[in-house]
Structures are given as C-alpha cells and as structure tokens.
Design a protein around this motif. Structure first.
Motif, mmCIF file in Angstrom:
data_model
loop_
_atom_site.group_PDB
_atom_site.id
_atom_site.type_symbol
_atom_site.label_atom_id
_atom_site.label_comp_id
_atom_site.label_asym_id
_atom_site.label_seq_id
_atom_site.Cartn_x
_atom_site.Cartn_y
_atom_site.Cartn_z
ATOM 1 N N LEU A 136 19.862 49.722 -116.568
ATOM 2 C CA LEU A 136 20.710 48.733 -115.906
ATOM 3 C C LEU A 136 21.446 47.948 -116.986
ATOM 4 C CD1 LEU A 136 21.619 47.091 -113.384
ATOM 5 C CD2 LEU A 136 19.583 45.671 -113.728
ATOM 6 N N SER A 137 22.778 47.948 -116.908
ATOM 7 C CA SER A 137 23.576 47.229 -117.897
ATOM 8 C C SER A 137 23.905 45.829 -117.397
ATOM 9 C CB SER A 137 24.872 47.989 -118.189
ATOM 10 O OG SER A 137 25.663 47.247 -119.103
ATOM 11 N N LEU A 138 23.629 44.837 -118.251
ATOM 12 C CA LEU A 138 24.000 43.453 -117.939
ATOM 13 C C LEU A 138 25.248 43.041 -118.710
ATOM 14 C CD1 LEU A 138 20.477 41.737 -118.213
ATOM 15 C CD2 LEU A 138 21.552 42.735 -116.184
ATOM 16 N N GLY A 139 25.721 43.913 -119.568
ATOM 17 C CA GLY A 139 26.815 43.610 -120.489
ATOM 18 C C GLY A 139 26.382 44.076 -121.861
ATOM 19 N N ARG A 140 25.984 43.153 -122.722
ATOM 20 C CA ARG A 140 25.425 43.546 -124.015
ATOM 21 C C ARG A 140 24.028 44.122 -123.876
ATOM 22 N NH1 ARG A 140 22.502 41.862 -128.531
ATOM 23 N NH2 ARG A 140 21.648 39.972 -127.566
ATOM 24 N N HIS A 141 23.310 43.624 -122.921
ATOM 25 C CA HIS A 141 21.915 44.044 -122.747
ATOM 26 C C HIS A 141 21.808 45.261 -121.833
ATOM 27 C CE1 HIS A 141 20.020 40.507 -124.704
ATOM 28 N NE2 HIS A 141 21.171 39.944 -124.363
ATOM 29 N N GLU A 142 21.133 46.290 -122.344
ATOM 30 C CA GLU A 142 20.862 47.505 -121.574
ATOM 31 C C GLU A 142 19.362 47.539 -121.279
ATOM 32 O OE1 GLU A 142 23.182 50.069 -120.857
ATOM 33 O OE2 GLU A 142 24.765 48.701 -121.539
ATOM 34 N N LEU A 143 19.008 47.478 -120.007
ATOM 35 C CA LEU A 143 17.605 47.418 -119.611
ATOM 36 C C LEU A 143 17.127 48.789 -119.147
ATOM 37 C CD1 LEU A 143 17.571 44.046 -117.625
ATOM 38 C CD2 LEU A 143 17.311 44.426 -120.092
ATOM 39 N N GLN A 144 16.134 49.310 -119.837
ATOM 40 C CA GLN A 144 15.563 50.620 -119.511
ATOM 41 C C GLN A 144 14.223 50.421 -118.794
ATOM 42 O OE1 GLN A 144 15.057 53.176 -122.912
ATOM 43 N NE2 GLN A 144 13.511 54.444 -121.899
ATOM 44 N N PHE A 145 14.028 51.147 -117.700
ATOM 45 C CA PHE A 145 12.830 50.963 -116.884
ATOM 46 C C PHE A 145 11.796 52.051 -117.178
ATOM 47 C CE2 PHE A 145 16.347 48.966 -114.628
ATOM 48 C CZ PHE A 145 15.851 47.668 -114.564
#
Length: 392
Positions: A136-145
């Motif tokens: 999930l991309s928040l912008g700069r932050h890419e969150l991997q589950f």
C-alpha cells in the motif's frame, strides 16, 4: 538490556508518531496476568500524502488515544486504519475511531474482517483486503503486508514500512509494563512471550524467517517500547524462545508443599546444587508465587525439579495446575527431576510423571526422591545424589 524509545515528542521516525497510551489502572492483563507496572497499548500514525493509522487501543483508553491522534494529525484526516490484530486490547476502539473519522478505510486481511464482525456491527464496506506481499503506497512510504497467523491469533499480520525500514510487529516483541516502567526488557518480555505466545513456537519460527529477509531498523510492537538499538538481541531472544531451547544455565526448582517439609527439601536441594557449582538456582513456591513467572522460569532453564506433596492419591493441586499450564504452552525439550513427599502411599511422582509423559522430549531422570514426612539424613543423601545428576 536497555531500549531506545523517545517519549518527549513521541517521534519514532520523521513521519511516524507514537499515539498509544499507558494503562496504570489495570491489575490483570487478559484477566489473569499480574501487571504491577501496568500495560502499554501501542498505536502509531504514519504521516504522508496519505495518512495511515496503525491500530487502536483498548476501549477503556479510547479518549486519550483519540486525543493523541488528533494532536499528531494537526487538522488533517486519516485515510487508512491498518488493523494488525483484532484482540480487544488493540481493536476495541475501532468503532470509536470510525465515529470520529467516518471516511477512514479499514485495511486488513480476510480473517481480520471476519473477526471484526464478531465484535462490531458497523458496515464493513469501506475496507481494503490485503494478502501476503501486498503493498500500500502512502506517497513516500510503501507499506508491505506480512501475514503472520497464530502469532498469536489467526488474523494477525505485520506491516513493513519499506521507506523507513520499520516493522510494525503486532504482539511480537512486546512485553508487560507501561512505557514509563523502570524495568528490564528481557524479564517481562520473556514472561509475556511464554504465557501469551509460547504455545505457537512454530508460527513464530516461520515469521522470523520472513523477518530475516527484511532490512529492519526499528521494531514497533503493540506492547512495550519501540526497539531501535541492537535489534539482533531481540531477534535472537525470539529465536531461542520459539525453538524451545534453554536460555540460561542453571536449575529451576518448583515446589508445592503441604506442611513445609517438601519446601524444606526443595530449599535443601537448592543449597546442595549451589555448593556443587551450579551457576544458578531459581525457585518458586507454586502456592504463593506468580504462576506466570514460574512458567517463565520453567522455559528459561534446561533442567527443572518438580517437588510436591502427595495429595488425594495424586499430587498437590498447585503442582497439577502448573504442569497442565506447561502442557498447554507446548513445554518440551527439558531434563526433569522429581521429588515427592507422602507419609503413606506416596503418589506425587507417578502423577507428575504421567502428566509430563504427555509433553514432547521431556527426559525424566531415573534418580527420583521419595520423602516420607520430615526430611531425614537419608533423604539429604538422596538429594545429594540427585544434585550430582543435575550438575553433570
């Protein structure tokens, strides 16, 4: 072992804020574990083009939590709530958060939403269902589950922030105690682990393999301090604990005594062991000491002595209860010695051995001690022989 946690401005990284709370009113965590220094319910928020809230807290602390979040947002509205664990000490404020920010989108895996529906009646339409490896991309932050079932509920998942290299680890790497508690991490993390997560060693091992593939600089658990320094120390502890290996050299003696004679034998054995060079002897009176701490010590040491009075053709109830606790937590891979006391028809050793036989890789020493009433010279000699076996 010290930990690194910034409490002044609640900053984890430049974009990640801590919004959790301390609970100093709680007396029993999960209705059973004594927490003299309270409990921390951790939650976080990631501030980016899109904003992700990482979990909520126990509903009893929802007002403080919502206030912390509002301050961190500085007038903005969150886009996502990532639910890593549905257990009520983390998710019972989800409804309150949705009331305050009705547009927020819930992020979880398929089991997350199945279990949330068991606690809440709100509409589950504004959701995002993720699976292993999704980003999930928040912008700069890419969150991997990272899906981590049975660490320690079936719906649990970790979130890895690829940008700041932060692992949001749900209940893993947590501990008892409020964040401002002045206490050693290892002791209360060990007690927390074995009593709450201990049964699920194999799932934890699988998670550690997944974590080994990530560049982790910070661990953000749902209880206890954010971990920033010497992460190898914490990962190594979990490796030892989850593989059911002994952590410390020494002998743990757990006793349940009817009239004090069995307690005297246990203490006598402890002194003999120390005199023979045993590096550490830990001891627990199962009738009076904290059961959770006794269980922690049983897993900590590789050699254990169970000493108990016979009772009702079996064993003292405190000892029987303790052994069943160990069995429920998948106790294994230990060397065990037995001491019983019985004025007539001693029965404790057989009863204890029967329960221990239901556990995996438990070696019971052939040298067993039977006392008939008060501890006599012959009993002390038998204890000395047992000590020789334990110190080999």
């Amino acid at each position: 072992m010290s930990h690194s946690f910034v409490t002044a401005d609640l900053t984890v990284t430049q974009d990640i804020r801590y919004i959790g709370v301390n609970d100093r009113e709680i007396d029993l965590f999960e209705g059973q574990y004594v927490v003299p220094n309270g409990m921390a319910y951790n939650a976080y928020v990631i501030l980016d083009e899109k904003i992700a809230v990482m979990d909520t807290v126990d509903v009893h602390k929802k007002d403080e939590y919502l206030s912390n979040l509002e301050k961190a947002l500085e007038g903005r509205t969150p886009d996502y709530l990532i639910v890593s664990h549905v257990e009520p000490d983390h998710a019972s404020s989800v409804g309150a958060l949705l009331e305050k920010y009705p547009s927020i989108r819930l992020v979880g895996n398929a089991k997350t939403f199945q279990m949330l529906a068991q606690y809440f009646d709100f509409d589950m339409e504004n959701t995002l269902t993720v699976k292993e490896g999704d980003v999930l991309s928040l912008g700069r932050h890419e969150l991997q589950f990272i899906i981590t079932p049975m660490v320690h509920w079936p719906e649990v998942m970790f979130t890895y922030d690829r940008s700041d290299k932060v692992l949001f680890s749900a209940d893993a790497f947590g501990k008892f105690g409020a964040l401002d508690a002045d206490e050693d991490w290892t002791c209360e993390a060990r007690r927390y682990y074995f009593n709450i997560v201990g049964k699920f060693g194999m799932p934890v091992q699988m998670v550690l393999k997944k974590a080994a593939a990530l560049d982790i600089q910070v661990i953000c658990p749902l209880h206890g301090p954010v971990l920033k320094d010497n992460l190898e120390f914490y990962l190594n502890k979990y490796q030892i604990w989850s593989s059911y290996q002994p952590e410390s050299e020494g002998v743990f003696i757990a006793y349940a005594s009817l009239h004090g004679n069995t307690a005297g034998a246990a203490k006598k054995l402890g002194k003999i062991l120390l005199d023979k060079g045993c590096p550490k002897v830990a001891m627990a009176d199962l009738a009076r000491d904290d059961m959770a701490e006794a269980l922690e010590d049983a897993f900590r040491y590789g050699k254990i002595v169970f000493a108990a009075s016979s009772y009702n053709a079996g064993v003292m109830p405190f000892m029987e209860d303790f052994l069943h606790h160990l069995k429920a937590k998948s106790y294994q891979n230990r060397t065990v010695a037995l001491i019983e006391n019985g004025s007539w028809a001693p029965s404790a050793n057989k009863t204890m051995a029967d329960i221990l036989s239901q556990m995996k890789d438990i070696t019971i020493l052939e040298q067993q001690v039977t006392i008939r009433g008060a501890v006599k010279k012959s009993d002390e000699e038998a204890l000395a022989v047992l000590a020789d076996e334990l110190t080999k």
